[in-house]
Design an enzyme around this catalytic site. Sequence first.
Site, PDB file in Angstrom:
ATOM      1  N   HIS A 127      -3.713   8.811   2.591  1.00  0.00           N
ATOM      2  CA  HIS A 127      -2.588   9.681   2.912  1.00  0.00           C
ATOM      3  C   HIS A 127      -1.244   8.958   2.833  1.00  0.00           C
ATOM      4  CE1 HIS A 127      -3.043   8.128   7.159  1.00  0.00           C
ATOM      5  NE2 HIS A 127      -1.722   8.230   7.122  1.00  0.00           N
ATOM      6  N   ASP A 157     -10.331   8.638   3.658  1.00  0.00           N
ATOM      7  CA  ASP A 157      -8.895   8.334   3.709  1.00  0.00           C
ATOM      8  C   ASP A 157      -8.620   6.870   3.352  1.00  0.00           C
ATOM      9  OD1 ASP A 157      -6.203   8.886   3.986  1.00  0.00           O
ATOM     10  OD2 ASP A 157      -6.171   8.549   6.140  1.00  0.00           O
ATOM     11  N   SER A 232      -0.290   3.307   9.550  1.00  0.00           N
ATOM     12  CA  SER A 232      -1.406   3.825   8.762  1.00  0.00           C
ATOM     13  C   SER A 232      -1.711   2.913   7.580  1.00  0.00           C
ATOM     14  CB  SER A 232      -1.092   5.228   8.241  1.00  0.00           C
ATOM     15  OG  SER A 232      -1.096   6.167   9.281  1.00  0.00           O
TER      16      SER A 232
END
Length: 505
Positions: A127, A157, A232
Amino acid sequence: MTNKTLVRAARRTVVAAATAAMLATSVAPVFAQATPPTNGPASVADLAQKLLGAVVNISTSQTVKGTEGPGAVPMPQLPEGSPFQDFFDDFFNKRGGDNDGGSQKVQSLGSGFVIDAEQGIVVTNNHVIADADDIEVNFSDGVTLKATLVGTDTKTDIAVLKVDPKGHKLTAVKFGDSNTMRIGDWVMAIGNPFGLGGTVTVGIISARNRDINSGPYDDFIQTDAAINRGNSGGPLFNMNGEVIGINTAIISPSGGSIGIGFSIPSQLAVGVVDQLRQYGETRRGWLGVRIQPVTDDIAESLGMKEAKGALVAGIIKGGPVDNGQIQPGDVITKFDGKEIDEMRDLPRVVAESPVGKAVDVELVRKGKEMTVQVTLGRLEDGEKLAGSEEGAAGEDNGSDNGAEVATASVLGMTIGELNDDARSKFGIAPDISGVVVTDVAKDSAAAERGIQPGEVITEIAQESVKTPKDVMDRIGALKEQGRKNALLMLASKTGELRFVTIRMD
Protein backbone atom coordinates in the site's frame (compact mmCIF):
# COMPACT_ATOMS: atom_id res chain seq x y z
CA MET A 1 0.67 27.24 20.52
CA THR A 2 3.01 24.33 20.01
CA ASN A 3 5.96 26.14 21.59
CA LYS A 4 3.91 26.99 24.70
CA THR A 5 2.98 23.34 25.07
CA LEU A 6 6.61 22.27 24.86
CA VAL A 7 7.70 24.87 27.36
CA ARG A 8 5.05 23.84 29.87
CA ALA A 9 6.15 20.24 29.60
CA ALA A 10 9.75 21.27 30.21
CA ARG A 11 8.77 23.26 33.25
CA ARG A 12 6.88 20.32 34.70
CA THR A 13 9.92 18.15 34.15
CA VAL A 14 12.23 20.56 35.97
CA VAL A 15 9.88 20.91 38.96
CA ALA A 16 9.35 17.18 39.13
CA ALA A 17 13.10 16.57 39.02
CA ALA A 18 13.77 19.07 41.84
CA THR A 19 11.03 17.54 43.98
CA ALA A 20 12.34 14.06 43.35
CA ALA A 21 15.86 15.14 44.37
CA MET A 22 14.57 16.57 47.68
CA LEU A 23 12.61 13.42 48.41
CA ALA A 24 15.57 11.23 47.53
CA THR A 25 17.76 13.15 50.00
CA SER A 26 15.24 12.87 52.83
CA VAL A 27 14.62 9.14 52.43
CA ALA A 28 18.08 8.02 51.30
CA PRO A 29 18.96 6.26 54.58
CA VAL A 30 15.83 4.12 54.39
CA PHE A 31 16.35 2.87 50.81
CA ALA A 32 20.13 2.85 50.57
CA GLN A 33 20.26 -0.97 50.45
CA ALA A 34 17.44 -1.41 47.91
CA THR A 35 18.30 -3.05 44.55
CA PRO A 36 17.22 -0.87 41.61
CA PRO A 37 14.69 -2.62 39.34
CA THR A 38 15.66 -3.57 35.78
CA ASN A 39 13.01 -1.88 33.67
CA GLY A 40 13.52 -2.81 30.05
CA PRO A 41 16.65 -3.68 28.11
CA ALA A 42 20.01 -1.96 28.45
CA SER A 43 20.69 0.90 26.03
CA VAL A 44 19.84 -0.03 22.44
CA ALA A 45 22.05 2.70 21.01
CA ASP A 46 24.64 0.30 19.55
CA LEU A 47 21.92 -1.84 17.98
CA ALA A 48 20.13 1.18 16.52
CA GLN A 49 23.34 2.59 15.09
CA LYS A 50 24.05 -0.71 13.33
CA LEU A 51 20.55 -0.96 11.84
CA LEU A 52 19.65 2.60 10.86
CA GLY A 53 21.60 2.47 7.61
CA ALA A 54 19.51 -0.44 6.31
CA VAL A 55 16.16 1.26 6.92
CA VAL A 56 15.01 3.59 4.14
CA ASN A 57 12.36 6.20 3.51
CA ILE A 58 10.23 5.61 0.45
CA SER A 59 8.58 8.49 -1.38
CA THR A 60 6.17 8.00 -4.25
CA SER A 61 4.36 10.27 -6.65
CA GLN A 62 1.27 9.66 -8.71
CA THR A 63 -0.38 11.78 -11.37
CA VAL A 64 -4.11 12.10 -10.77
CA LYS A 65 -6.33 13.51 -13.46
CA GLY A 66 -8.74 16.25 -12.50
CA THR A 67 -12.41 15.28 -12.71
CA GLU A 68 -15.80 16.87 -12.80
CA GLY A 69 -18.43 15.62 -10.41
CA PRO A 70 -19.52 15.69 -6.79
CA GLY A 71 -15.96 15.40 -5.51
CA ALA A 72 -14.67 18.35 -7.52
CA VAL A 73 -14.48 21.79 -5.92
CA PRO A 74 -15.75 24.49 -8.32
CA MET A 75 -14.01 27.82 -8.81
CA PRO A 76 -15.88 30.29 -6.57
CA GLN A 77 -17.67 33.18 -8.26
CA LEU A 78 -16.08 36.34 -6.85
CA PRO A 79 -17.17 39.97 -7.32
CA GLU A 80 -15.26 41.86 -9.98
CA GLY A 81 -12.08 43.39 -8.54
CA SER A 82 -12.09 41.12 -5.47
CA PRO A 83 -8.72 41.12 -3.64
CA PHE A 84 -8.98 37.31 -3.42
CA GLN A 85 -9.17 36.82 -7.22
CA ASP A 86 -5.40 36.30 -7.68
CA PHE A 87 -5.27 33.83 -4.78
CA PHE A 88 -8.04 31.60 -6.14
CA ASP A 89 -6.76 31.83 -9.72
CA ASP A 90 -3.36 30.59 -8.57
CA PHE A 91 -4.84 27.78 -6.41
CA PHE A 92 -7.19 26.36 -9.04
CA ASN A 93 -4.67 26.65 -11.88
CA LYS A 94 -2.25 24.51 -9.87
CA ARG A 95 -5.01 21.93 -9.34
CA GLY A 96 -5.51 21.52 -13.05
CA GLY A 97 -7.23 24.52 -14.50
CA ASP A 98 -10.54 24.89 -12.72
CA ASN A 99 -11.19 21.11 -12.71
CA ASP A 100 -11.28 21.03 -16.50
CA GLY A 101 -9.66 17.61 -16.73
CA GLY A 102 -6.12 18.69 -15.84
CA SER A 103 -3.89 16.66 -13.54
CA GLN A 104 -2.02 17.04 -10.29
CA LYS A 105 0.78 15.22 -8.48
CA VAL A 106 -0.07 13.29 -5.33
CA GLN A 107 2.82 12.26 -3.10
CA SER A 108 3.08 9.81 -0.22
CA LEU A 109 5.74 8.58 2.19
CA GLY A 110 6.50 5.25 3.78
CA SER A 111 9.33 3.05 5.02
CA GLY A 112 11.27 0.01 3.90
CA PHE A 113 14.48 -1.92 4.48
CA VAL A 114 17.31 -3.39 2.43
CA ILE A 115 17.68 -7.18 2.49
CA ASP A 116 20.27 -7.59 -0.29
CA ALA A 117 23.00 -4.94 -0.54
CA GLU A 118 24.62 -6.33 -3.71
CA GLN A 119 21.37 -6.61 -5.67
CA GLY A 120 19.77 -3.49 -4.16
CA ILE A 121 16.63 -5.31 -2.98
CA VAL A 122 14.26 -3.34 -0.73
CA VAL A 123 11.13 -4.66 1.03
CA THR A 124 8.13 -2.49 1.90
CA ASN A 125 4.31 -2.59 2.04
CA ASN A 126 2.26 -2.84 -1.13
CA HIS A 127 0.00 0.00 0.00
CA VAL A 128 3.04 2.30 0.26
CA ILE A 129 3.79 2.07 -3.47
CA ALA A 130 0.39 1.11 -4.91
CA ASP A 131 -0.45 2.97 -8.16
CA ALA A 132 2.75 5.02 -7.95
CA ASP A 133 4.24 6.48 -11.12
CA ASP A 134 7.62 7.18 -9.52
CA ILE A 135 9.28 5.54 -6.52
CA GLU A 136 12.34 6.93 -4.77
CA VAL A 137 14.31 5.33 -1.96
CA ASN A 138 15.98 7.75 0.46
CA PHE A 139 18.87 6.44 2.56
CA SER A 140 19.98 7.63 5.97
CA ASP A 141 23.15 9.22 4.52
CA GLY A 142 21.08 11.51 2.29
CA VAL A 143 21.46 9.56 -0.96
CA THR A 144 18.29 9.12 -3.05
CA LEU A 145 17.95 6.37 -5.66
CA LYS A 146 15.18 5.65 -8.16
CA ALA A 147 13.46 2.31 -7.58
CA THR A 148 11.79 -0.17 -9.90
CA LEU A 149 9.03 -2.52 -8.85
CA VAL A 150 9.99 -6.20 -8.71
CA GLY A 151 6.63 -7.55 -7.56
CA THR A 152 3.72 -7.07 -5.17
CA ASP A 153 1.32 -9.23 -3.21
CA THR A 154 -1.94 -7.58 -2.19
CA LYS A 155 -3.02 -10.49 0.02
CA THR A 156 -0.15 -9.96 2.47
CA ASP A 157 0.49 -6.28 1.61
CA ILE A 158 4.13 -6.89 0.66
CA ALA A 159 6.12 -5.29 -2.16
CA VAL A 160 9.70 -5.81 -3.35
CA LEU A 161 11.68 -2.97 -4.97
CA LYS A 162 15.08 -2.79 -6.63
CA VAL A 163 17.57 0.08 -6.76
CA ASP A 164 20.88 0.30 -8.60
CA PRO A 165 23.53 0.22 -5.86
CA LYS A 166 26.45 1.18 -8.13
CA GLY A 167 28.60 3.84 -6.52
CA HIS A 168 26.72 3.56 -3.23
CA LYS A 169 27.47 1.00 -0.54
CA LEU A 170 24.24 -0.33 0.95
CA THR A 171 23.68 -1.84 4.37
CA ALA A 172 21.40 -4.89 4.53
CA VAL A 173 19.57 -6.70 7.32
CA LYS A 174 18.44 -10.31 7.55
CA PHE A 175 15.12 -11.90 8.39
CA GLY A 176 14.89 -13.72 11.70
CA ASP A 177 12.47 -16.42 12.86
CA SER A 178 9.25 -14.85 14.13
CA ASN A 179 8.08 -18.25 15.39
CA THR A 180 10.64 -18.10 18.19
CA MET A 181 9.36 -14.75 19.47
CA ARG A 182 7.24 -14.76 22.61
CA ILE A 183 4.75 -12.34 24.11
CA GLY A 184 6.79 -9.96 26.25
CA ASP A 185 9.98 -10.10 24.13
CA TRP A 186 11.58 -6.73 23.41
CA VAL A 187 11.43 -5.39 19.84
CA MET A 188 12.61 -2.28 18.01
CA ALA A 189 10.81 -0.47 15.19
CA ILE A 190 12.61 1.88 12.80
CA GLY A 191 10.78 3.93 10.21
CA ASN A 192 9.70 7.25 8.77
CA PRO A 193 6.75 8.43 10.92
CA PHE A 194 4.97 11.47 9.50
CA GLY A 195 7.90 11.98 7.11
CA LEU A 196 10.31 12.86 9.93
CA GLY A 197 13.01 10.44 8.78
CA GLY A 198 14.75 7.58 10.55
CA THR A 199 13.04 7.17 13.92
CA VAL A 200 13.70 4.44 16.49
CA THR A 201 11.10 3.19 18.96
CA VAL A 202 11.24 0.27 21.38
CA GLY A 203 8.52 -1.87 22.92
CA ILE A 204 7.48 -5.46 23.45
CA ILE A 205 5.46 -8.05 21.60
CA SER A 206 1.97 -7.55 23.03
CA ALA A 207 0.25 -10.46 21.28
CA ARG A 208 0.66 -12.93 18.44
CA ASN A 209 -1.56 -14.50 15.77
CA ARG A 210 -3.79 -11.44 15.54
CA ASP A 211 -6.57 -11.49 12.93
CA ILE A 212 -7.53 -7.89 12.02
CA ASN A 213 -9.63 -8.88 8.96
CA SER A 214 -7.24 -7.24 6.51
CA GLY A 215 -6.63 -10.30 4.35
CA PRO A 216 -6.94 -14.08 4.01
CA TYR A 217 -3.66 -14.82 5.80
CA ASP A 218 -3.90 -12.53 8.83
CA ASP A 219 -1.44 -13.68 11.49
CA PHE A 220 -0.05 -10.41 12.80
CA ILE A 221 2.41 -9.69 15.56
CA GLN A 222 0.98 -6.99 17.84
CA THR A 223 3.44 -4.57 19.44
CA ASP A 224 3.33 -1.50 21.65
CA ALA A 225 6.47 -0.05 20.05
CA ALA A 226 5.29 3.31 18.68
CA ILE A 227 4.21 2.91 15.04
CA ASN A 228 2.65 5.86 13.24
CA ARG A 229 1.67 6.87 9.72
CA GLY A 230 4.79 6.65 7.60
CA ASN A 231 6.12 3.63 9.48
CA SER A 232 4.33 1.33 7.03
CA GLY A 233 6.77 -1.06 5.37
CA GLY A 234 9.44 -0.55 8.00
CA PRO A 235 11.07 -3.40 9.94
CA LEU A 236 10.37 -4.72 13.41
CA PHE A 237 13.63 -6.05 14.87
CA ASN A 238 14.39 -8.47 17.65
CA MET A 239 17.24 -7.66 20.01
CA ASN A 240 19.66 -9.55 17.74
CA GLY A 241 19.03 -7.07 14.94
CA GLU A 242 16.99 -9.52 12.84
CA VAL A 243 13.77 -8.53 11.07
CA ILE A 244 10.95 -10.53 12.63
CA GLY A 245 8.11 -8.38 11.27
CA ILE A 246 7.09 -5.78 8.68
CA ASN A 247 5.12 -2.93 10.26
CA THR A 248 1.91 -2.50 8.33
CA ALA A 249 -1.08 -1.30 10.37
CA ILE A 250 -2.17 0.48 13.53
CA ILE A 251 -5.37 0.93 15.49
CA SER A 252 -5.78 4.60 16.28
CA PRO A 253 -8.85 6.85 16.60
CA SER A 254 -6.59 9.90 16.26
CA GLY A 255 -4.22 8.70 13.53
CA GLY A 256 -1.29 8.59 15.98
CA SER A 257 0.18 5.74 17.98
CA ILE A 258 -1.81 4.48 20.96
CA GLY A 259 0.41 1.45 21.44
CA ILE A 260 -1.47 -0.98 19.17
CA GLY A 261 0.53 -1.72 16.05
CA PHE A 262 0.65 -4.77 13.80
CA SER A 263 3.50 -6.39 11.88
CA ILE A 264 3.52 -9.12 9.25
CA PRO A 265 5.55 -11.97 10.81
CA SER A 266 8.77 -12.87 9.03
CA GLN A 267 7.67 -16.50 8.90
CA LEU A 268 4.94 -15.42 6.46
CA ALA A 269 6.88 -12.66 4.72
CA VAL A 270 10.02 -14.62 3.78
CA GLY A 271 8.21 -16.99 1.41
CA VAL A 272 6.34 -14.16 -0.27
CA VAL A 273 9.50 -12.07 -0.72
CA ASP A 274 11.40 -15.04 -2.17
CA GLN A 275 8.64 -15.73 -4.70
CA LEU A 276 8.37 -12.08 -5.72
CA ARG A 277 12.13 -11.93 -6.27
CA GLN A 278 12.17 -15.16 -8.25
CA TYR A 279 8.97 -14.90 -10.29
CA GLY A 280 7.73 -11.32 -9.90
CA GLU A 281 4.50 -12.82 -8.52
CA THR A 282 3.31 -15.30 -5.91
CA ARG A 283 2.79 -18.99 -6.58
CA ARG A 284 0.77 -20.36 -3.68
CA GLY A 285 -0.50 -23.84 -3.06
CA TRP A 286 -4.24 -24.46 -3.55
CA LEU A 287 -6.47 -27.20 -2.16
CA GLY A 288 -9.69 -26.24 -3.96
CA VAL A 289 -12.17 -26.30 -1.07
CA ARG A 290 -14.59 -23.84 0.49
CA ILE A 291 -14.45 -23.87 4.26
CA GLN A 292 -16.20 -22.51 7.32
CA PRO A 293 -15.51 -22.60 11.08
CA VAL A 294 -16.24 -25.60 13.26
CA THR A 295 -18.45 -24.20 16.02
CA ASP A 296 -19.32 -25.99 19.24
CA ASP A 297 -22.73 -26.85 17.80
CA ILE A 298 -21.23 -28.29 14.63
CA ALA A 299 -18.68 -30.28 16.62
CA GLU A 300 -21.49 -31.73 18.75
CA SER A 301 -23.51 -32.55 15.64
CA LEU A 302 -20.55 -34.40 14.13
CA GLY A 303 -19.77 -36.24 17.35
CA MET A 304 -16.39 -34.51 17.74
CA LYS A 305 -14.87 -34.14 21.22
CA GLU A 306 -13.82 -30.51 20.60
CA ALA A 307 -14.46 -27.73 18.12
CA LYS A 308 -11.33 -27.61 15.96
CA GLY A 309 -10.34 -27.76 12.32
CA ALA A 310 -11.88 -26.42 9.13
CA LEU A 311 -15.25 -27.67 7.89
CA VAL A 312 -15.35 -28.29 4.14
CA ALA A 313 -18.47 -26.57 2.83
CA GLY A 314 -17.84 -27.13 -0.86
CA ILE A 315 -15.44 -28.35 -3.52
CA ILE A 316 -14.28 -26.17 -6.44
CA LYS A 317 -15.07 -27.86 -9.73
CA GLY A 318 -11.89 -28.66 -11.60
CA GLY A 319 -9.81 -28.21 -8.46
CA PRO A 320 -7.19 -30.55 -6.98
CA VAL A 321 -9.71 -32.51 -4.88
CA ASP A 322 -12.60 -32.58 -7.33
CA ASN A 323 -12.10 -36.34 -7.50
CA GLY A 324 -13.79 -37.25 -4.22
CA GLN A 325 -10.63 -37.35 -2.07
CA ILE A 326 -12.12 -34.62 0.11
CA GLN A 327 -15.90 -34.21 0.40
CA PRO A 328 -18.30 -31.57 1.74
CA GLY A 329 -18.82 -32.20 5.43
CA ASP A 330 -15.25 -33.35 6.04
CA VAL A 331 -13.41 -31.60 8.88
CA ILE A 332 -9.72 -31.05 8.12
CA THR A 333 -7.74 -31.28 11.35
CA LYS A 334 -4.14 -31.54 10.10
CA PHE A 335 -2.44 -30.51 6.86
CA ASP A 336 1.03 -31.73 5.93
CA GLY A 337 1.80 -32.42 9.58
CA LYS A 338 0.58 -29.01 10.79
CA GLU A 339 -2.33 -28.82 13.22
CA ILE A 340 -5.43 -26.94 12.01
CA ASP A 341 -6.92 -25.56 15.21
CA GLU A 342 -9.06 -22.87 13.56
CA MET A 343 -10.54 -22.41 10.11
CA ARG A 344 -8.18 -19.52 9.31
CA ASP A 345 -5.13 -21.75 9.88
CA LEU A 346 -5.85 -23.82 6.75
CA PRO A 347 -5.61 -21.16 3.99
CA ARG A 348 -2.30 -19.93 5.38
CA VAL A 349 -0.55 -23.32 5.62
CA VAL A 350 -1.88 -24.39 2.22
CA ALA A 351 -0.71 -21.14 0.61
CA GLU A 352 2.77 -21.58 2.11
CA SER A 353 3.06 -25.04 0.51
CA PRO A 354 4.71 -25.49 -2.91
CA VAL A 355 2.54 -25.90 -5.97
CA GLY A 356 2.46 -29.54 -7.11
CA LYS A 357 3.47 -30.94 -3.72
CA ALA A 358 1.79 -34.17 -2.56
CA VAL A 359 0.66 -33.70 1.05
CA ASP A 360 -1.14 -35.77 3.66
CA VAL A 361 -4.43 -34.32 4.89
CA GLU A 362 -5.93 -35.68 8.10
CA LEU A 363 -9.70 -35.29 8.41
CA VAL A 364 -12.82 -36.48 10.15
CA ARG A 365 -15.52 -37.92 7.89
CA LYS A 366 -18.80 -39.04 9.40
CA GLY A 367 -17.19 -39.49 12.78
CA LYS A 368 -14.18 -41.46 11.50
CA GLU A 369 -10.61 -40.17 11.33
CA MET A 370 -8.78 -40.78 8.07
CA THR A 371 -5.80 -39.55 6.05
CA VAL A 372 -5.87 -38.77 2.34
CA GLN A 373 -3.04 -37.62 0.10
CA VAL A 374 -3.64 -34.76 -2.32
CA THR A 375 -1.51 -32.92 -4.86
CA LEU A 376 -1.79 -29.15 -4.58
CA GLY A 377 -2.72 -26.88 -7.43
CA ARG A 378 -1.83 -23.20 -7.84
CA LEU A 379 -4.02 -20.67 -6.04
CA GLU A 380 -3.73 -18.04 -8.75
CA ASP A 381 -5.16 -20.52 -11.28
CA GLY A 382 -7.78 -21.67 -8.80
CA GLU A 383 -9.11 -18.15 -8.29
CA LYS A 384 -10.07 -18.05 -11.95
CA LEU A 385 -11.96 -21.33 -11.60
CA ALA A 386 -13.67 -20.20 -8.41
CA GLY A 387 -14.71 -16.96 -10.04
CA SER A 388 -16.16 -18.69 -13.09
CA GLU A 389 -18.42 -21.04 -11.15
CA GLU A 390 -21.08 -19.90 -8.73
CA GLY A 391 -20.63 -22.85 -6.40
CA ALA A 392 -20.32 -26.59 -6.01
CA ALA A 393 -23.45 -28.70 -6.10
CA GLY A 394 -24.25 -31.49 -3.66
CA GLU A 395 -22.91 -34.94 -4.37
CA ASP A 396 -26.27 -36.52 -5.17
CA ASN A 397 -27.98 -35.30 -8.34
CA GLY A 398 -31.55 -35.74 -9.48
CA SER A 399 -34.74 -35.86 -7.45
CA ASP A 400 -36.98 -38.54 -6.05
CA ASN A 401 -40.46 -38.18 -7.49
CA GLY A 402 -41.74 -41.12 -5.48
CA ALA A 403 -41.71 -39.31 -2.14
CA GLU A 404 -44.29 -40.41 0.35
CA VAL A 405 -44.62 -36.94 1.93
CA ALA A 406 -45.14 -33.90 -0.31
CA THR A 407 -44.62 -31.25 2.36
CA ALA A 408 -43.77 -31.15 6.05
CA SER A 409 -43.03 -28.74 8.89
CA VAL A 410 -39.88 -29.26 10.92
CA LEU A 411 -37.60 -27.06 13.06
CA GLY A 412 -39.53 -23.93 12.08
CA MET A 413 -39.34 -24.67 8.35
CA THR A 414 -41.90 -25.74 5.81
CA ILE A 415 -40.19 -28.11 3.38
CA GLY A 416 -41.32 -29.67 0.14
CA GLU A 417 -40.28 -31.73 -2.87
CA LEU A 418 -37.77 -30.16 -5.21
CA ASN A 419 -39.90 -30.61 -8.32
CA ASP A 420 -40.09 -28.55 -11.52
CA ASP A 421 -42.58 -26.11 -9.98
CA ALA A 422 -40.29 -25.44 -7.00
CA ARG A 423 -37.26 -25.00 -9.26
CA SER A 424 -39.16 -22.51 -11.39
CA LYS A 425 -40.58 -20.59 -8.41
CA PHE A 426 -37.24 -20.13 -6.62
CA GLY A 427 -34.91 -20.20 -9.64
CA ILE A 428 -33.05 -23.28 -8.43
CA ALA A 429 -30.40 -24.72 -10.75
CA PRO A 430 -31.21 -28.10 -12.33
CA ASP A 431 -28.12 -29.87 -10.93
CA ILE A 432 -29.12 -29.26 -7.29
CA SER A 433 -30.86 -32.04 -5.43
CA GLY A 434 -32.48 -32.27 -2.02
CA VAL A 435 -35.51 -30.84 -0.24
CA VAL A 436 -36.54 -27.23 -0.76
CA VAL A 437 -37.37 -24.86 2.08
CA THR A 438 -40.59 -23.11 1.10
CA ASP A 439 -41.20 -21.07 4.24
CA VAL A 440 -39.44 -20.16 7.52
CA ALA A 441 -41.39 -19.28 10.67
CA LYS A 442 -40.52 -16.00 12.31
CA ASP A 443 -38.44 -16.30 15.52
CA SER A 444 -37.86 -20.01 14.87
CA ALA A 445 -34.57 -21.86 15.26
CA ALA A 446 -34.24 -21.92 11.47
CA ALA A 447 -34.79 -18.16 11.24
CA GLU A 448 -32.08 -17.59 13.86
CA ARG A 449 -29.63 -19.37 11.57
CA GLY A 450 -30.54 -17.22 8.60
CA ILE A 451 -32.22 -19.96 6.57
CA GLN A 452 -34.24 -18.50 3.70
CA PRO A 453 -37.07 -19.85 1.51
CA GLY A 454 -35.58 -21.20 -1.69
CA GLU A 455 -32.57 -22.83 -0.03
CA VAL A 456 -32.24 -26.56 -0.48
CA ILE A 457 -31.45 -29.08 2.27
CA THR A 458 -29.04 -31.54 0.66
CA GLU A 459 -27.76 -33.37 3.74
CA ILE A 460 -28.63 -33.81 7.41
CA ALA A 461 -25.86 -35.09 9.69
CA GLN A 462 -23.84 -35.93 6.57
CA GLU A 463 -26.56 -38.15 5.12
CA SER A 464 -28.22 -37.21 1.83
CA VAL A 465 -31.91 -36.34 1.82
CA LYS A 466 -34.15 -36.26 -1.24
CA THR A 467 -37.68 -36.07 0.17
CA PRO A 468 -39.46 -34.39 3.08
CA LYS A 469 -39.83 -37.85 4.61
CA ASP A 470 -36.07 -38.31 4.52
CA VAL A 471 -35.73 -35.08 6.49
CA MET A 472 -38.26 -36.13 9.10
CA ASP A 473 -36.65 -39.57 9.47
CA ARG A 474 -33.15 -38.10 9.92
CA ILE A 475 -34.34 -35.58 12.52
CA GLY A 476 -36.15 -38.35 14.40
CA ALA A 477 -33.06 -40.56 14.34
CA LEU A 478 -30.85 -37.77 15.70
CA LYS A 479 -33.26 -37.14 18.56
CA GLU A 480 -33.24 -40.84 19.43
CA GLN A 481 -29.42 -40.68 19.57
CA GLY A 482 -29.68 -37.86 22.12
CA ARG A 483 -28.31 -35.20 19.76
CA LYS A 484 -29.20 -31.62 20.66
CA ASN A 485 -28.44 -30.12 17.24
CA ALA A 486 -28.98 -31.13 13.65
CA LEU A 487 -26.23 -30.34 11.11
CA LEU A 488 -27.76 -29.29 7.79
CA MET A 489 -25.93 -28.78 4.53
CA LEU A 490 -27.79 -26.16 2.53
CA ALA A 491 -27.42 -25.20 -1.11
CA SER A 492 -28.31 -21.79 -2.47
CA LYS A 493 -30.27 -21.55 -5.72
CA THR A 494 -26.95 -21.40 -7.60
CA GLY A 495 -25.45 -24.36 -5.72
CA GLU A 496 -23.19 -22.64 -3.22
CA LEU A 497 -23.01 -24.77 -0.08
CA ARG A 498 -22.96 -23.91 3.61
CA PHE A 499 -23.45 -25.77 6.87
CA VAL A 500 -25.72 -24.68 9.72
CA THR A 501 -26.70 -26.29 13.00
CA ILE A 502 -30.27 -26.04 14.27
CA ARG A 503 -31.42 -26.76 17.82
CA MET A 504 -33.86 -29.66 18.05
CA ASP A 505 -35.17 -29.01 21.58
